[in-house]
Design a protein around this motif. Structure first.
Motif, PDB file in Angstrom:
ATOM      1  N   ALA A  40       1.173  -0.998  -0.423  1.00  0.00           N
ATOM      2  CA  ALA A  40       0.171  -0.130   0.126  1.00  0.00           C
ATOM      3  C   ALA A  40       1.037   1.463   0.027  1.00  0.00           C
ATOM      4  O   ALA A  40       0.775   2.531  -0.695  1.00  0.00           O
ATOM      5  N   ALA A  41       2.137   1.648   0.542  1.00  0.00           N
ATOM      6  CA  ALA A  41       2.793   2.052   1.116  1.00  0.00           C
ATOM      7  C   ALA A  41       3.940   2.858  -0.358  1.00  0.00           C
ATOM      8  O   ALA A  41       3.590   3.804  -0.867  1.00  0.00           O
ATOM      9  N   ALA A  42       3.526   1.429  -0.903  1.00  0.00           N
ATOM     10  CA  ALA A  42       4.492   1.903  -2.392  1.00  0.00           C
ATOM     11  C   ALA A  42       3.618   1.836  -3.875  1.00  0.00           C
ATOM     12  O   ALA A  42       4.057   3.049  -4.533  1.00  0.00           O
ATOM     13  N   ILE A  43       2.276   2.003  -3.911  1.00  0.00           N
ATOM     14  CA  ILE A  43       1.440   2.870  -4.502  1.00  0.00           C
ATOM     15  C   ILE A  43       1.386   3.826  -4.305  1.00  0.00           C
ATOM     16  O   ILE A  43       1.240   4.287  -4.997  1.00  0.00           O
ATOM     17  N   ARG A  44       0.987   3.906  -2.411  1.00  0.00           N
ATOM     18  CA  ARG A  44       0.492   5.014  -2.505  1.00  0.00           C
ATOM     19  C   ARG A  44       2.165   6.762  -3.025  1.00  0.00           C
ATOM     20  O   ARG A  44       1.840   7.187  -3.055  1.00  0.00           O
ATOM     21  N   ALA A  45       3.493   5.830  -3.125  1.00  0.00           N
ATOM     22  CA  ALA A  45       4.347   6.443  -3.113  1.00  0.00           C
ATOM     23  C   ALA A  45       4.205   7.083  -4.428  1.00  0.00           C
ATOM     24  O   ALA A  45       4.789   7.708  -5.134  1.00  0.00           O
ATOM     25  N   LEU A  46       3.780   5.506  -5.458  1.00  0.00           N
ATOM     26  CA  LEU A  46       3.309   6.453  -7.052  1.00  0.00           C
ATOM     27  C   LEU A  46       2.348   7.218  -7.156  1.00  0.00           C
ATOM     28  O   LEU A  46       2.493   7.928  -8.362  1.00  0.00           O
ATOM     29  N   ALA A  47       1.481   6.971  -6.566  1.00  0.00           N
ATOM     30  CA  ALA A  47      -0.014   7.582  -6.924  1.00  0.00           C
ATOM     31  C   ALA A  47      -0.237   8.362  -5.347  1.00  0.00           C
ATOM     32  O   ALA A  47      -1.540   7.711  -4.827  1.00  0.00           O
ATOM     33  N   PRO A  48       0.218   9.612  -5.443  1.00  0.00           N
ATOM     34  CA  PRO A  48       0.319   9.859  -4.033  1.00  0.00           C
ATOM     35  C   PRO A  48      -1.854  10.497  -3.868  1.00  0.00           C
ATOM     36  O   PRO A  48      -1.831  10.234  -2.535  1.00  0.00           O
ATOM     37  N   ASP A  49      -2.166  11.054  -4.836  1.00  0.00           N
ATOM     38  CA  ASP A  49      -3.310  11.570  -4.687  1.00  0.00           C
ATOM     39  C   ASP A  49      -4.566  10.216  -4.666  1.00  0.00           C
ATOM     40  O   ASP A  49      -5.830  10.645  -4.670  1.00  0.00           O
ATOM     41  N   GLY A  50      -3.841   9.384  -5.201  1.00  0.00           N
ATOM     42  CA  GLY A  50      -5.348   7.882  -4.912  1.00  0.00           C
ATOM     43  C   GLY A  50      -5.598   7.346  -6.027  1.00  0.00           C
ATOM     44  O   GLY A  50      -4.782   8.017  -6.986  1.00  0.00           O
ATOM     45  N   VAL A  51      -5.515   6.218  -6.650  1.00  0.00           N
ATOM     46  CA  VAL A  51      -5.651   5.091  -7.877  1.00  0.00           C
ATOM     47  C   VAL A  51      -6.824   5.134  -8.325  1.00  0.00           C
ATOM     48  O   VAL A  51      -8.073   5.764  -7.365  1.00  0.00           O
ATOM     49  N   ASP A  52      -7.453   5.515  -9.497  1.00  0.00           N
ATOM     50  CA  ASP A  52      -8.567   6.197 -10.355  1.00  0.00           C
ATOM     51  C   ASP A  52      -9.331   5.038  -9.941  1.00  0.00           C
ATOM     52  O   ASP A  52     -10.982   5.354 -10.384  1.00  0.00           O
TER      53      ASP A  52
END
Length: 341
Positions: A211-223
């Protein structure tokens, strides 16, 4: 013609190779000379009786997906001519004749043009995976209803299971439509496949804090999430999506049931979209086929290990082994070679 049939549900051993008369197309139908047939999980599940129940016909030829050449056109079958290269989808849905045969008669709304630059292998790899992926990418509240270059610009797509057939198609279609693609995988080999398919970023969900890895790549969240294992992945999905995001669930891998907390989804205004092609509706199928055709014309949907989707081949007489391979979780796309091109 040579065809694979079964007259009772059960294991792969119920499949048998037979000779049958070449069928004739009726009104609004075309006859396709099949070159390659594509195998999907839904094929063995239907054959086993797990999802379809008793057979609707005395004899069933399996497989929805395939590619070949039209060799006969029935009355009123507009838009196609003898010699046209085509790919098929949902060929065995509510019909006795699927694509595991040398010829299949299909209504015109179950065939689509195969672009000149696309191989029959590509055509047979579309169908269920590509249309499912298209649907997953076009159901978001704030997203596009159709795919085209630029349609997903500025949006981040999370593809769960990026090395699977649907995941592969979702990566390719999202990339073609201008989205930023994050794929989750279970190890380095599958990471290499997702990267080859075109994913911008790959996260191993078995290591560290995904989750942290994905959030680092998409700080505003996934669409949008194209989700293959909702029960297993829901907590991760909710940790990385933005408000009003859509989780599109197309399979029950990793568990057939889940407990859903209401409050976190209220806060996020989550859209949870279930999808199954058999009941998705003709408008959605037609839109997907048209958009996939445009992506094909742009060369955006290649297959093969170098493009992230290894091909596993069987002859028509070994269709039972092909279905066994899919049921066992073969990595890549399982194809049945029906006849020479």
């Amino acid at each position: 013609m040579r065809a694979i049939v079964y007259d009772a549900t059960g294991g792969p051993e119920v499949l048998r190779l037979v000779d049958r008369p070449v069928p004739e197309p009726g009104p609004g139908e075309v006859r396709v000379r099949l070159v390659v047939s594509g195998v999907n999980p839904t094929d063995w599940k239907s054959r086993s009786g797990a999802t379809s129940g008793p057979l609707a016909y005395p004899e069933q030829t399996p497989h929805h997906d395939g590619a070949g050449v039209i060799d006969a056109v029935g009355p009123g079958a507009a838009g196609f001519a003898v010699g046209d290269r085509v790919w098929t989808f949902l060929a065995a849905a509510s019909r006795a004749g699927g694509t595991a045969a040398e010829f299949a008669v299909l209504p015109v709304n179950r065939v689509a043009p195969l672009a000149d630059g696309a191989s029959f292998d590509v055509g047979a790899s579309l169908g269920v995976p590509a249309i499912t992926a298209h649907r997953a990418l076009t159901v978001a509240e704030d997203g596009p209803a159709r795919l085209a270059p630029g349609a997903l610009a500025g949006r981040t797509v999370l593809v769960a299971g990026g090395a699977g057939a649907v995941g592969h198609a979702a990566i390719q279609l999202a990339r073609w439509a201008g989205g930023t693609v994050i794929a989750t995988v279970s190890g380095p080999a599958k990471a290499a496949l997702a990267t080859a398919a075109g994913a911008h970023h790959v996260v191993n969900y078995r290591e560290g804090d995904p989750a942290a890895a994905i959030r680092a790549l998409a700080p505003d969240g996934v669409d949008v999430v194209a989700e293959v294992a909702l029960a297993a992945n829901l907590a991760l999905d909710l940790a990385v999506i933005r408000s009003r995001a859509t989780i599109a669930s197309y399979a029950d891998n990793g568990g057939a049931s889940l407990t859903l907390e209401v409050r976190p989804n209220l806060v996020l205004n989550t859209r949870l979209q279930f999808l199954l092609l058999y009941t998705v509706g003709e408008a959605a199928l037609a839109a997907a086929a048209e958009d996939i055709g445009a992506a094909l014309a742009d060369g955006a949907l290649p297959v093969g290990e170098e493009h992230g989707l290894p091909l596993v081949r069987f002859g028509l007489e070994a269709t039972a082994e092909a279905q066994r391979a899919v049921e066992a979780g073969a990595v890549g796309k399982v194809l049945v070679d029906v006849a020479p091109a």
